[in-house]
Design a protein around this motif. Structure first.
Motif, PDB file in Angstrom:
ATOM      1  N   TRP A 174     -35.697  24.329  23.207  1.00  0.00           N
ATOM      2  CA  TRP A 174     -35.487  24.260  24.655  1.00  0.00           C
ATOM      3  C   TRP A 174     -34.650  25.401  25.222  1.00  0.00           C
ATOM      4  N   ARG A 175     -34.068  26.226  24.378  1.00  0.00           N
ATOM      5  CA  ARG A 175     -33.177  27.258  24.901  1.00  0.00           C
ATOM      6  C   ARG A 175     -33.503  28.654  24.382  1.00  0.00           C
ATOM      7  N   THR A 176     -34.636  28.830  23.725  1.00  0.00           N
ATOM      8  CA  THR A 176     -35.026  30.162  23.251  1.00  0.00           C
ATOM      9  C   THR A 176     -36.438  30.491  23.722  1.00  0.00           C
ATOM     10  N   ARG A 177     -36.743  31.772  23.726  1.00  0.00           N
ATOM     11  CA  ARG A 177     -38.079  32.208  24.133  1.00  0.00           C
ATOM     12  C   ARG A 177     -39.130  31.699  23.155  1.00  0.00           C
ATOM     13  N   PHE A 178     -38.821  31.724  21.868  1.00  0.00           N
ATOM     14  CA  PHE A 178     -39.760  31.225  20.862  1.00  0.00           C
ATOM     15  C   PHE A 178     -40.067  29.746  21.098  1.00  0.00           C
ATOM     16  N   GLY A 179     -39.036  28.954  21.362  1.00  0.00           N
ATOM     17  CA  GLY A 179     -39.233  27.531  21.586  1.00  0.00           C
ATOM     18  C   GLY A 179     -40.041  27.251  22.834  1.00  0.00           C
ATOM     19  N   LEU A 180     -39.790  28.014  23.916  1.00  0.00           N
ATOM     20  CA  LEU A 180     -40.560  27.833  25.141  1.00  0.00           C
ATOM     21  C   LEU A 180     -42.034  28.129  24.896  1.00  0.00           C
ATOM     22  N   ARG A 181     -42.316  29.192  24.160  1.00  0.00           N
ATOM     23  CA  ARG A 181     -43.710  29.534  23.867  1.00  0.00           C
ATOM     24  C   ARG A 181     -44.356  28.482  22.968  1.00  0.00           C
ATOM     25  N   PRO A 223     -29.170  19.195  16.833  1.00  0.00           N
ATOM     26  CA  PRO A 223     -28.860  20.113  17.942  1.00  0.00           C
ATOM     27  C   PRO A 223     -29.491  21.489  17.771  1.00  0.00           C
ATOM     28  N   VAL A 224     -29.654  21.940  16.521  1.00  0.00           N
ATOM     29  CA  VAL A 224     -30.305  23.235  16.295  1.00  0.00           C
ATOM     30  C   VAL A 224     -31.747  23.201  16.795  1.00  0.00           C
ATOM     31  N   SER A 225     -32.455  22.109  16.499  1.00  0.00           N
ATOM     32  CA  SER A 225     -33.840  21.985  16.970  1.00  0.00           C
ATOM     33  C   SER A 225     -33.896  21.984  18.493  1.00  0.00           C
ATOM     34  N   TYR A 226     -32.946  21.286  19.109  1.00  0.00           N
ATOM     35  CA  TYR A 226     -32.912  21.277  20.583  1.00  0.00           C
ATOM     36  C   TYR A 226     -32.691  22.686  21.124  1.00  0.00           C
ATOM     37  N   LEU A 227     -31.715  23.404  20.565  1.00  0.00           N
ATOM     38  CA  LEU A 227     -31.402  24.735  21.066  1.00  0.00           C
ATOM     39  C   LEU A 227     -32.579  25.686  20.875  1.00  0.00           C
TER      40      LEU A 227
END
Length: 401
Positions: free
Chosen positions: A210-217, A203-207
């Motif tokens: 998919w739910r942070t600016r860093f992950g979106l970039r 779930p940490v990887s998902y958050l």
């Protein structure tokens, strides 16, 4: 249907198929707590390798070097644990795996080396480096260059009250109830801190992704790095970060082979292809954390059956596959997918013939049950895959598509 609901539905279907198979074949070991416990331990390195592949490939870099990074992690775990305990071993495994990921990043991101070529090189380099370091460090201690001396393992913890109650339900041998109790009891008995961390990382990887600016970039670098660059994203930094994290996860996967109770200490080539199976679990999960968790559980369960029950339980699993194919036939007929239904019927017939004509599978094939499952699952899942658009493509700053 939301992704979490699909996951719950597939879990219910899997338990139902296993319960029915256990009842019809008279093999309670299919859903016993021992099988579930072994499956969890064997699924951890696959899960962690799959998470490593997820981070790398969501950033657009193919990482078939997971196997080599896991091998570096096994050596680092044994070395760190021998001198500083299991937590030091886990830290050393993460560092060694991350170094492998960093090397892959230098080759693929900075020098634009073909991702497959670099991954193969990482695998060969990891095996060679671990072999050299083992002969240099472990041979004077153990007398054998291919294995380490005894290293401390992680302690394990159990939910005692709940485990005892589930044990009573399991011993009652009631259809479905005892099967569910056996599976749950194995998952809460003798659980290591590393298992808790690995499951929490899903779930940490998902958050993060998919739910942070860093992950979106980071994910935008895997979809369209040129567009991401035009919006001010430093593609190089995000690809490097993803590969270092990927290598760290793979190193943790290697550590789980060394530091968990029931497993061996460091052995040469200890991973036995689990890095590739982790990559297959990630593809089966369609590059999503929840999906790869299901893939790792499937492969770990197939691997655990041959340890807990041998060829008899693996053969009984074929009967369960026949039941599952029967369900698929009904679904495809409802959808009027005649060809898919016909292929499912043919597959079910072949598997049932193998089950009917054997008392147990040949012992030479049993250690490769997880590998056979990998091939079959990838063949089935290949019809619905949606990888990142720019995965494997070379990127140079300032260049267009």
């Amino acid at each position: 249907m939301p992704g979490w609901a699909r996951g719950v539905l597939w879990a219910v279907i899997a338990i139902g198929v296993l319960s029915t198979t256990s009842y019809l074949t008279g093999e309670p070991g299919l859903t016993s707590s021992n099988t579930s416990q072994v499956a969890l331990r064997l699924a951890l390195p696959i899960l962690l390798a799959a998470l490593g592949g997820l981070w790398a490939e969501r950033a657009g870099v193919i990482n078939i070097g997971l196997e080599g990074m896991m091998i570096l992690g096994t050596w680092g775990a044994a070395w760190g644990a021998y001198y500083g305990g299991p937590w030091a071993g886990l830290g050393a495994a993460i560092v060694f795996g991350a170094l492998g990921g960093l090397l892959h990043a230098v080759a693929t991101v900075t020098f634009n080396v073909n991702h497959i070529v670099s991954g193969v090189a990482i695998n060969l380099l990891g095996l060679g480096v671990a072999k050299y370091l083992a002969s240099l460090v472990f041979e004077p201690l153990s007398g054998n260059p291919k294995e380490s001396p005894r290293v401390p393992k992680f302690d394990t913890y159990s939910a005692t009250f709940l485990s005892d109650w589930l044990g009573e339900l399991e011993a009652g041998q009631r259809v479905v109830i005892s099967d569910v109790a056996g599976i749950l009891r194995g998952l809460i008995t003798q659980v290591s801190p590393l298992a808790m961390i690995a499951l929490l990382l899903v779930p940490v990887s998902y958050l993060v992704l998919w739910r942070t600016r860093f992950g979106l970039r980071l994910r935008s670098c895997g979809e369209n790095p040129v567009a991401a660059e035009s919006l001010g994203v430093n593609v190089y930094v995000h690809k490097y970060s993803a590969l270092v994290i990927s290598g760290g996860f793979a190193g943790m996967g290697g550590a789980s082979l060394v530091l968990l109770n029931g497993g061996a200490d460091y052995l040469e080539n200890q991973t036995n292809g689990r890095g590739f199976i982790g990559l297959a679990a990630m593809i089966f999960g369609n590059w999503r954390p929840g999906g790869l968790l299901g893939g790792a559980a499937l492969f770990g369960y197939a691997d655990g059956l041959q340890l807990s029950g041998g060829g008899t339980l693996v053969l009984a699993l074929l009967y369960g596959a026949v039941i599952l194919l029967g369900v698929i036939v009904v679904v495809q007929l409802i959808r009027r997918q005649w060809f898919a239904a016909a292929m499912a019927v043919v597959g079910a017939g072949i598997l049932y013939f193998i089950y009917w004509s054997n008392d147990e599978l040949p012992e030479q094939l049993i250690p490769y049950s997880a590998h056979f499952v990998t091939i079959i699952v990838l063949a089935v899942a290949s019809q619905r895959l949606r990888p990142p658009r720019s995965i494997g493509k070379r990127y140079r700053r300032g260049e267009g598509d």
